[in-house]
Design an enzyme around this catalytic site. Structure first.
Site, PDB file in Angstrom:
ATOM      1  N   TYR A  32       2.681  17.100  22.171  1.00 12.19           N
ATOM      2  CA  TYR A  32       3.839  16.981  22.004  1.00 12.19           C
ATOM      3  C   TYR A  32       4.350  15.709  22.884  1.00 12.19           C
ATOM      4  O   TYR A  32       3.942  15.415  23.724  1.00 12.19           O
ATOM      5  CB  TYR A  32       4.793  18.121  22.628  1.00 12.19           C
ATOM      6  CG  TYR A  32       6.099  17.442  22.831  1.00 12.19           C
ATOM      7  CD1 TYR A  32       6.614  17.382  24.190  1.00 12.19           C
ATOM      8  CD2 TYR A  32       6.903  17.670  21.531  1.00 12.19           C
ATOM      9  CE1 TYR A  32       7.818  16.597  24.308  1.00 12.19           C
ATOM     10  CE2 TYR A  32       8.348  16.840  21.966  1.00 12.19           C
ATOM     11  CZ  TYR A  32       8.674  16.573  23.194  1.00 12.19           C
ATOM     12  OH  TYR A  32       9.962  15.965  23.549  1.00 12.19           O
ATOM     13  N   GLU A  90      17.683  23.051  26.233  1.00 14.17           N
ATOM     14  CA  GLU A  90      17.711  22.466  24.970  1.00 14.17           C
ATOM     15  C   GLU A  90      17.544  23.224  23.706  1.00 14.17           C
ATOM     16  O   GLU A  90      18.273  23.030  22.819  1.00 14.17           O
ATOM     17  CB  GLU A  90      16.831  21.208  24.615  1.00 14.17           C
ATOM     18  CG  GLU A  90      15.361  21.626  24.430  1.00 14.17           C
ATOM     19  CD  GLU A  90      14.320  20.430  24.066  1.00 14.17           C
ATOM     20  OE1 GLU A  90      14.380  19.519  24.893  1.00 14.17           O
ATOM     21  OE2 GLU A  90      13.702  20.570  23.137  1.00 14.17           O
ATOM     22  N   GLU A 107      10.845  19.009  32.751  1.00 12.96           N
ATOM     23  CA  GLU A 107      11.521  19.808  31.865  1.00 12.96           C
ATOM     24  C   GLU A 107      10.924  20.892  31.056  1.00 12.96           C
ATOM     25  O   GLU A 107       9.908  20.886  30.767  1.00 12.96           O
ATOM     26  CB  GLU A 107      12.170  18.653  30.811  1.00 12.96           C
ATOM     27  CG  GLU A 107      12.794  19.317  29.575  1.00 12.96           C
ATOM     28  CD  GLU A 107      13.122  18.132  28.479  1.00 12.96           C
ATOM     29  OE1 GLU A 107      13.150  16.900  28.834  1.00 12.96           O
ATOM     30  OE2 GLU A 107      13.462  18.599  27.590  1.00 12.96           O
ATOM     31  N   GLU A 111      19.797  11.885  27.225  1.00 14.80           N
ATOM     32  CA  GLU A 111      18.629  11.557  26.506  1.00 14.80           C
ATOM     33  C   GLU A 111      19.007  10.758  25.407  1.00 14.80           C
ATOM     34  O   GLU A 111      19.823  11.164  24.592  1.00 14.80           O
ATOM     35  CB  GLU A 111      18.017  12.793  26.101  1.00 14.80           C
ATOM     36  CG  GLU A 111      16.624  12.764  25.295  1.00 14.80           C
ATOM     37  CD  GLU A 111      15.820  13.930  24.869  1.00 14.80           C
ATOM     38  OE1 GLU A 111      16.041  14.765  24.990  1.00 14.80           O
ATOM     39  OE2 GLU A 111      14.585  13.623  24.473  1.00 14.80           O
ATOM     40  N   ARG A 128      20.457  21.311  29.858  1.00 19.57           N
ATOM     41  CA  ARG A 128      19.841  20.349  28.782  1.00 19.57           C
ATOM     42  C   ARG A 128      20.746  20.626  27.312  1.00 19.57           C
ATOM     43  O   ARG A 128      20.280  20.101  26.425  1.00 19.57           O
ATOM     44  CB  ARG A 128      18.282  20.494  28.689  1.00 19.57           C
ATOM     45  CG  ARG A 128      17.564  19.934  29.685  1.00 19.57           C
ATOM     46  CD  ARG A 128      17.354  18.434  29.487  1.00 19.57           C
ATOM     47  NE  ARG A 128      16.396  18.350  28.395  1.00 19.57           N
ATOM     48  CZ  ARG A 128      16.574  17.174  27.668  1.00 19.57           C
ATOM     49  NH1 ARG A 128      17.665  16.261  27.605  1.00 19.57           N
ATOM     50  NH2 ARG A 128      15.719  17.074  26.670  1.00 19.57           N
TER      51      ARG A 128
HETATM   52  O1  KDG Z   1      13.374  19.003  17.342  1.00 19.83           O
HETATM   53  C1  KDG Z   1      12.602  19.416  18.245  1.00 19.83           C
HETATM   54  C2  KDG Z   1      12.684  18.340  19.169  1.00 19.83           C
HETATM   55  O2  KDG Z   1      14.333  17.866  19.494  1.00 19.83           O
HETATM   56  C3  KDG Z   1      12.221  18.428  20.649  1.00 19.83           C
HETATM   57  O3  KDG Z   1      11.038  18.800  20.547  1.00 19.83           O
HETATM   58  C4  KDG Z   1      12.566  17.218  21.402  1.00 19.83           C
HETATM   59  O4  KDG Z   1      11.752  18.551  23.532  1.00 19.83           O
HETATM   60  C5  KDG Z   1      12.409  17.575  22.975  1.00 19.83           C
HETATM   61  C6  KDG Z   1      13.181  16.525  24.060  1.00 19.83           C
HETATM   62  O5  KDG Z   1      13.099  16.590  25.148  1.00 19.83           O
HETATM   63  O6  KDG Z   1      13.930  15.784  23.144  1.00 19.83           O
HETATM   64 MG    MG Z   2      12.289  18.706  25.497  1.00 21.28          MG
END
Ligand code: KDG
Ligand code: MG
Length: 404
Positions: A161, A264, A238, A341, A285
């Protein structure tokens, strides 16, 4: 009484990547824009807006922002969740946009005015190997960044990721099925401290470093990682664990002073309440588009303020420049703000959504245009049609499904 809403349009398109945009018009000619993008589930939100929300908005007074929010939230009976709350979020953003345009004031002024000179932001530095990552960090430092998120590869894994082979990172893959990734949490927990230590050594003591574990550790692994990262003095770590397991953060908290950020994937204040009231996180977030818009985000930030938690809104490229505008207007006017962000956008996305907000030297400014300060260039916005794209799924090396 303000003139009535007399047109509701849902625009689904793909200027570089998929976006869902809501456009409201009033009988006296004002326009309001909202972002309704949920990466990988765009059509669900588009349908929720077109089929179930749009018809209810026609004829309503756009000045009754809170009343429309409550009507769409409580009136649906079935509530919460990313699809519903993104649809409500888009309507809410558009109504605040209309109010600002009608008043001739930027939304941050309607929210109480500026509390800071600029909105601090962080971007993404990534590299497969540590030397490449350090080069990426240098680019951010050269442009004046004070906050930098750092992500790297993991030995033995071919996909991780937050790291891509080219400059733009879009995790969603086009096609009828999600791309699949294999991940080894144990290898990651062993490797990440070496990466952050190298970055801290290279970047010096002053720059704020952030890192995203992206939902995939056990509470014990999260505690181990948080403790191992303490010498690197992160601004935040995070999504150390899947956010719905909220008691897990109490365990992590007991073992590390590394600041924690989560939320998020949350979409209402009730998702955030336990973590905030128990001070199990340092930053919340939630993204304005996914958490019910400006009206609801303000309530989340107010609850956070009472408990010493700061806002650190999600802001990847799958949050459109409209939602980015709304977040920056809140960043200018909310006292308990941590950092926004700002992953940045390909040039064509900026062209599709001409905006008054601006980025330079690591900080964001909302601009002083009335409302949210974003317009649509429909020729660019609709230049590429929507096509299905899904966020990846993940499995452990033995094939067990893992949080991506
Ligand atoms: O669409 C999924 C993304 O927004 C995510 O994986 C991005 O975790 C993320 C971030 O912290 O920007
Ligand atoms: Mg994230």
């Amino acid at each position: 009484m303000n003139d009535r809403i007399d047109s509701v349009e849902v625009l689904v398109s793909s200027p570089v990547r998929n976006y869902v945009t809501l456009r409201l018009r009033t009988a006296d000619g004002l326009v309001g824009l909202g972002d309704a993008t949920v990466n990988g589930r765009e059509l669900a939100v588009a349908s929720y807006l077109s089929d179930h929300v749009g018809p209810l908005l026609e004829g309503l007074d756009p000045g009754r922002i809170e009343d429309i929010w409550q009507y769409l939230y409580r009136g649906a009976y079935w509530r919460r969740g990313p699809i519903t709350m993104a649809a409500i979020g888009a309507v809410d953003m558009a109504l605040w946009d209309i109010l600002g345009r009608r008043a001739g004031l930027p939304v941050y002024q309607l929210l109480g005015g500026r509390v800071r000179d600029h909105v601090p932001s962080y971007g993404h530095a990534f590299g497969w190997e540590i030397p490449q990552l350090l080069d990426a960090v240098d680019i951010h430092l050269a442009r004046g960044a004070r906050h930098i998120r750092v992500q790297s590869g993991v030995p033995g894994l071919d996909k991780v990721y937050g790291v891509s082979k080219d400059l733009d990172y879009e995790p969603a893959g086009r096609g009828a099925r999600p791309p699949e990734e294999r991940f080894d949490p144990e290898a990651y927990v062993r490797h990440a401290p070496k990466v952050l230590e190298a970055v801290r050594e290279h970047a010096g003591p002053d720059v704020e470093l952030l890192h995203d574990a992206h939902h995939r550790l056990t509470p014990t692994q999260a505690a181990q990682l948080g403790k191992a990262l303490e010498p690197s003095r992160l601004f935040w770590l995070e999504d150390v664990t899947p956010a719905e397991d909220q008691e897990a953060l109490r365990f992590v908290r007991q073992h590390t002073t590394t600041p924690l950020a989560i939320g998020e994937v949350f979409n209402t204040i009730w998702d955030c309440q336990y973590l905030i009231e128990n001070r199990l996180i340092d930053y919340i977030r939630t993204a304005v588009v996914h958490a019910g818009g400006i009206s609801h985000s303000r309530k989340i930030y107010a609850l956070a303020e009472v408990h010493g938690v700061k806002a650190g809104p999600h802001g990847p490229s799958d949050v459109s420049p409209i939602a980015m505008a709304a977040s920056i207007h809140m960043g200018a006017s909310v006292h308990n703000w941590g950092v926004q962000e700002y992953m940045g956008y390909p040039e064509k996305v900026h062209d599709a959504f001409p905006h008054a907000w601006s980025y330079s030297d690591g900080v964001l400014q909302p601009g002083d245009a009335a409302g949210l300060g974003v317009e649509l260039d429909e020729a660019v916005l609709s230049s590429e049609p929507y096509t299905t794209a899904y966020l990846p799924t993940a499995r452990r090396l033995d094939g067990t499904v893992l949080d991506w």
